[in-house]
Design a protein around this motif. Structure first.
Motif, PDB file in Angstrom:
ATOM      1  N   PRO A 129       1.150  -1.013   0.034  1.00  0.00           N
ATOM      2  CA  PRO A 129       0.277  -0.100  -0.315  1.00  0.00           C
ATOM      3  C   PRO A 129       1.011   1.339   0.013  1.00  0.00           C
ATOM      4  CG  PRO A 129      -0.983  -1.920   1.877  1.00  0.00           C
ATOM      5  CD  PRO A 129       0.627  -1.861   1.592  1.00  0.00           C
ATOM      6  N   GLN A 130       1.501   1.419   0.857  1.00  0.00           N
ATOM      7  CA  GLN A 130       3.191   2.616   0.195  1.00  0.00           C
ATOM      8  C   GLN A 130       3.559   2.802  -0.403  1.00  0.00           C
ATOM      9  OE1 GLN A 130       3.317   0.139   3.359  1.00  0.00           O
ATOM     10  NE2 GLN A 130       1.690   0.729   4.888  1.00  0.00           N
ATOM     11  N   LEU A 131       3.791   1.411  -1.084  1.00  0.00           N
ATOM     12  CA  LEU A 131       4.535   2.064  -1.912  1.00  0.00           C
ATOM     13  C   LEU A 131       3.467   2.104  -3.403  1.00  0.00           C
ATOM     14  CD1 LEU A 131       6.765   0.951  -3.785  1.00  0.00           C
ATOM     15  CD2 LEU A 131       5.587  -1.045  -4.766  1.00  0.00           C
ATOM     16  N   LEU A 132       2.209   2.200  -3.669  1.00  0.00           N
ATOM     17  CA  LEU A 132       1.807   2.366  -4.382  1.00  0.00           C
ATOM     18  C   LEU A 132       0.947   4.408  -4.034  1.00  0.00           C
ATOM     19  CD1 LEU A 132      -0.657  -0.676  -4.694  1.00  0.00           C
ATOM     20  CD2 LEU A 132       0.902   0.381  -6.439  1.00  0.00           C
ATOM     21  N   ASP A 133       1.063   4.431  -3.021  1.00  0.00           N
ATOM     22  CA  ASP A 133       1.063   5.940  -2.643  1.00  0.00           C
ATOM     23  C   ASP A 133       2.558   6.380  -3.115  1.00  0.00           C
ATOM     24  OD1 ASP A 133      -1.835   5.507  -1.087  1.00  0.00           O
ATOM     25  OD2 ASP A 133      -0.535   5.494   0.584  1.00  0.00           O
ATOM     26  N   ALA A 134       3.344   5.750  -3.383  1.00  0.00           N
ATOM     27  CA  ALA A 134       4.753   6.133  -3.717  1.00  0.00           C
ATOM     28  C   ALA A 134       5.170   6.314  -4.904  1.00  0.00           C
ATOM     29  CB  ALA A 134       5.754   5.865  -3.091  1.00  0.00           C
ATOM     30  N   VAL A 135       4.239   5.871  -5.132  1.00  0.00           N
ATOM     31  CA  VAL A 135       4.159   5.341  -6.930  1.00  0.00           C
ATOM     32  C   VAL A 135       3.521   6.708  -7.626  1.00  0.00           C
ATOM     33  CG1 VAL A 135       3.606   4.333  -8.756  1.00  0.00           C
ATOM     34  CG2 VAL A 135       4.936   3.602  -7.722  1.00  0.00           C
ATOM     35  N   ALA A 136       2.634   7.241  -6.787  1.00  0.00           N
ATOM     36  CA  ALA A 136       1.108   7.671  -7.321  1.00  0.00           C
ATOM     37  C   ALA A 136       1.935   9.829  -6.674  1.00  0.00           C
ATOM     38  CB  ALA A 136      -0.225   8.176  -6.349  1.00  0.00           C
ATOM     39  N   GLU A 137       2.684   9.141  -6.001  1.00  0.00           N
ATOM     40  CA  GLU A 137       3.452  10.280  -5.691  1.00  0.00           C
ATOM     41  C   GLU A 137       4.081  11.039  -5.915  1.00  0.00           C
ATOM     42  OE1 GLU A 137       3.787  14.272  -3.558  1.00  0.00           O
ATOM     43  OE2 GLU A 137       2.151  12.486  -3.504  1.00  0.00           O
ATOM     44  N   LEU A 138       5.127   9.683  -6.401  1.00  0.00           N
ATOM     45  CA  LEU A 138       6.381  10.347  -7.988  1.00  0.00           C
ATOM     46  C   LEU A 138       5.970  10.911  -9.247  1.00  0.00           C
ATOM     47  CD1 LEU A 138       9.228   9.946  -8.853  1.00  0.00           C
ATOM     48  CD2 LEU A 138       8.545   7.670  -8.958  1.00  0.00           C
ATOM     49  N   LEU A 139       4.568   9.681  -9.654  1.00  0.00           N
ATOM     50  CA  LEU A 139       4.159   9.843 -11.097  1.00  0.00           C
ATOM     51  C   LEU A 139       3.470  11.520 -11.272  1.00  0.00           C
ATOM     52  CD1 LEU A 139       3.491   6.831 -12.571  1.00  0.00           C
ATOM     53  CD2 LEU A 139       5.484   7.938 -13.008  1.00  0.00           C
ATOM     54  N   ASP A 140       3.067  12.372  -9.432  1.00  0.00           N
ATOM     55  CA  ASP A 140       2.151  13.934 -10.015  1.00  0.00           C
ATOM     56  C   ASP A 140       3.184  14.802  -9.675  1.00  0.00           C
ATOM     57  OD1 ASP A 140      -0.423  13.024  -9.958  1.00  0.00           O
ATOM     58  OD2 ASP A 140      -1.133  12.952  -7.733  1.00  0.00           O
ATOM     59  N   HIS A 141       4.988  14.019  -9.819  1.00  0.00           N
ATOM     60  CA  HIS A 141       5.919  15.630  -9.324  1.00  0.00           C
ATOM     61  C   HIS A 141       7.009  14.685 -11.389  1.00  0.00           C
ATOM     62  CE1 HIS A 141       4.413  15.957  -5.282  1.00  0.00           C
ATOM     63  NE2 HIS A 141       5.233  17.247  -5.580  1.00  0.00           N
ATOM     64  N   TRP A 142       6.655  13.329 -11.616  1.00  0.00           N
ATOM     65  CA  TRP A 142       7.637  13.894 -12.916  1.00  0.00           C
ATOM     66  C   TRP A 142       7.717  12.739 -14.098  1.00  0.00           C
ATOM     67  CZ3 TRP A 142      12.380  15.043 -13.140  1.00  0.00           C
ATOM     68  CH2 TRP A 142      13.498  16.217 -11.246  1.00  0.00           C
ATOM     69  N   THR A 143       7.953  12.793 -14.597  1.00  0.00           N
ATOM     70  CA  THR A 143       7.755  12.132 -16.486  1.00  0.00           C
ATOM     71  C   THR A 143       8.645  11.141 -16.546  1.00  0.00           C
ATOM     72  OG1 THR A 143       5.441  13.396 -16.809  1.00  0.00           O
ATOM     73  CG2 THR A 143       7.074  11.685 -18.438  1.00  0.00           C
ATOM     74  N   LEU A 144       8.497   9.618 -15.854  1.00  0.00           N
ATOM     75  CA  LEU A 144       9.570   8.708 -15.769  1.00  0.00           C
ATOM     76  C   LEU A 144      10.192   8.661 -17.558  1.00  0.00           C
ATOM     77  CD1 LEU A 144       8.715   5.946 -13.339  1.00  0.00           C
ATOM     78  CD2 LEU A 144       9.806   8.531 -12.863  1.00  0.00           C
ATOM     79  N   GLY A 145      11.619   8.681 -17.267  1.00  0.00           N
ATOM     80  CA  GLY A 145      12.232   8.014 -18.382  1.00  0.00           C
ATOM     81  C   GLY A 145      11.878   6.577 -18.698  1.00  0.00           C
ATOM     82  N   ALA A 146      12.731   5.934 -19.075  1.00  0.00           N
ATOM     83  CA  ALA A 146      13.297   4.229 -19.736  1.00  0.00           C
ATOM     84  C   ALA A 146      13.852   3.821 -18.392  1.00  0.00           C
ATOM     85  CB  ALA A 146      13.702   4.171 -20.802  1.00  0.00           C
ATOM     86  N   ARG A 147      14.880   4.509 -17.711  1.00  0.00           N
ATOM     87  CA  ARG A 147      15.615   3.937 -17.293  1.00  0.00           C
ATOM     88  C   ARG A 147      14.735   3.725 -15.559  1.00  0.00           C
ATOM     89  NH1 ARG A 147      21.415   5.786 -17.349  1.00  0.00           N
ATOM     90  NH2 ARG A 147      20.212   8.000 -17.425  1.00  0.00           N
ATOM     91  N   GLU A 148      13.998   4.666 -15.690  1.00  0.00           N
ATOM     92  CA  GLU A 148      13.378   5.020 -14.037  1.00  0.00           C
ATOM     93  C   GLU A 148      12.417   3.675 -14.705  1.00  0.00           C
ATOM     94  OE1 GLU A 148      15.973   8.011 -14.514  1.00  0.00           O
ATOM     95  OE2 GLU A 148      14.109   7.613 -16.775  1.00  0.00           O
ATOM     96  N   SER A 149      12.207   4.105 -15.173  1.00  0.00           N
ATOM     97  CA  SER A 149      10.705   3.045 -15.034  1.00  0.00           C
ATOM     98  C   SER A 149      11.075   1.934 -15.008  1.00  0.00           C
ATOM     99  CB  SER A 149       9.481   3.226 -17.106  1.00  0.00           C
ATOM    100  OG  SER A 149       8.959   4.839 -16.844  1.00  0.00           O
TER     101      SER A 149
END
Length: 324
Positions: free
Chosen positions: A225-245
């Protein structure tokens, strides 16, 4: 006269299959339009991310279940309603996360596309507050950063399921209907610097990214659950590149809390693989591009009835669909 969203669409055209912006960076005309829209800053309003059932503090009933009373009489077809949960194709084999992680690592070999600060996301949620009935909020948000570390934010009311139809908002604290493309907020922010997640650039190795995500949600125990929260927070700030994805998919695979369920078509018509986590009262579905590991969306639905809130099992609490 064309509304603000239509003008941005014209500046960044896409095939006429929905009301979303182009699935790519805004071109120079659209950037200039975005800058002009943001020329008179005012305090931004961001819809609070809806929480799972065990975190609800709202009173009253969910507005989505009584929306017809707001939009029209008993014989009027409501202009808005809660979306149906995404459906997994019954004949589609689930793809394990470990397999997606391998494909994503291969796709990231040339490092393209690259990480970009800023986000483009369409969302639908129930906005909830103490002592007030929840409100349905379909929105689209575009955040663009400049070289001097200033940034712009544009938020418009739009529902990808019903292009051109009225959209409900709680702007100003009073639920009301607005036109599709109505600007909810537009602002330009001065340069800012931060070396803490999620403002700091995310790393592109799995171990470092996991630590980054734990710091993002301020926890030493990064469960699913915390991991999914963190993913949403990350994607609300950054558009990930291929390596980050690729690193993110490896983190998700190593966590082991997500169950592969098969293929879905997301809110923007994109095919993806769905991975589900079920907790007390709620079901969270993460949607990935199986070729690159790119996160396409995240949806939360109720898994049990809650009559005191007007909620039934299967009702959607929120979803986000991220675009590049």
């Amino acid at each position: 006269m064309p509304d603000e969203l239509e003008l941005l669409r014209r500046a960044n055209p896409v095939p006429d299959d929905g009301p979303h912006f182009g699935d790519g960076p805004l071109d120079q005309r659209a950037e200039r339009r975005l800058e002009r829209l943001s020329g008179q800053p005012r305090a931004p309003r961001r819809a609070p991310r809806a929480r799972l059932l065990w975190g609800l503090a709202a009173t009253g009933v969910v507005l989505a279940t009584a929306l017809a009373a707001l939009v029209g009489g008993p014989n009027t077809q409501p202009a808005l309603a809660a979306p149906r949960p995404l459906a997994v194709r019954a004949d589609s084999p689930p793809v394990p996360l470990t397999q997606v992680a391998g494909l994503a690592a291969t796709a990231a070999a040339d490092g393209s596309p690259r990480l970009r600060k800023g986000t483009h996301v369409q969302s639908w949620s129930l906005s909830m507050a103490d002592g007030e009935p929840p409100v349905t909020l379909p929105e689209e948000r575009v955040v663009r950063w400049r070289a001097d570390l200033s940034h712009t934010e544009l938020v418009v009311a739009t529902d990808p399921r019903r292009p051109g139809r009225p959209v409900l908002t709680d702007e100003g604290g009073n639920p009301r209907l607005v036109a599709d493309g109505h600007v909810l907020s537009r602002a330009t922010y001065p340069p800012s610097w931060s070396d803490a997640p999620p403002e700091a650039p995310p790393p592109h190795t799995p171990a470092a990214l996991r630590a980054y995500l734990a710091e993002t949600v301020r926890t030493d125990s990064l469960g699913t659950p915390q991991l999914l929260d963190a993913v949403a927070e990350l994607l609300d700030h950054w558009t990930l590149g291929a390596r980050e994805s690729a690193a993110l998919v490896r983190v998700l695979a190593d966590a082991g809390g997500l169950r592969a369920v098969g293929q879905v078509t997301d809110r923007l018509g994109r095919p993806g693989q769905a991975y589900v986590y079920e907790g007390e009262g709620g079901r969270r579905m993460l949607i990935l591009d199986p070729r690159t590991g790119t996160v396409l969306g995240l949806e939360t639905t109720f898994t049990r009835d809650a009559p005191e809130y007007g909620v039934k099992a299967g009702d959607v609490m929120d979803y986000s669909a991220w675009l590049r």
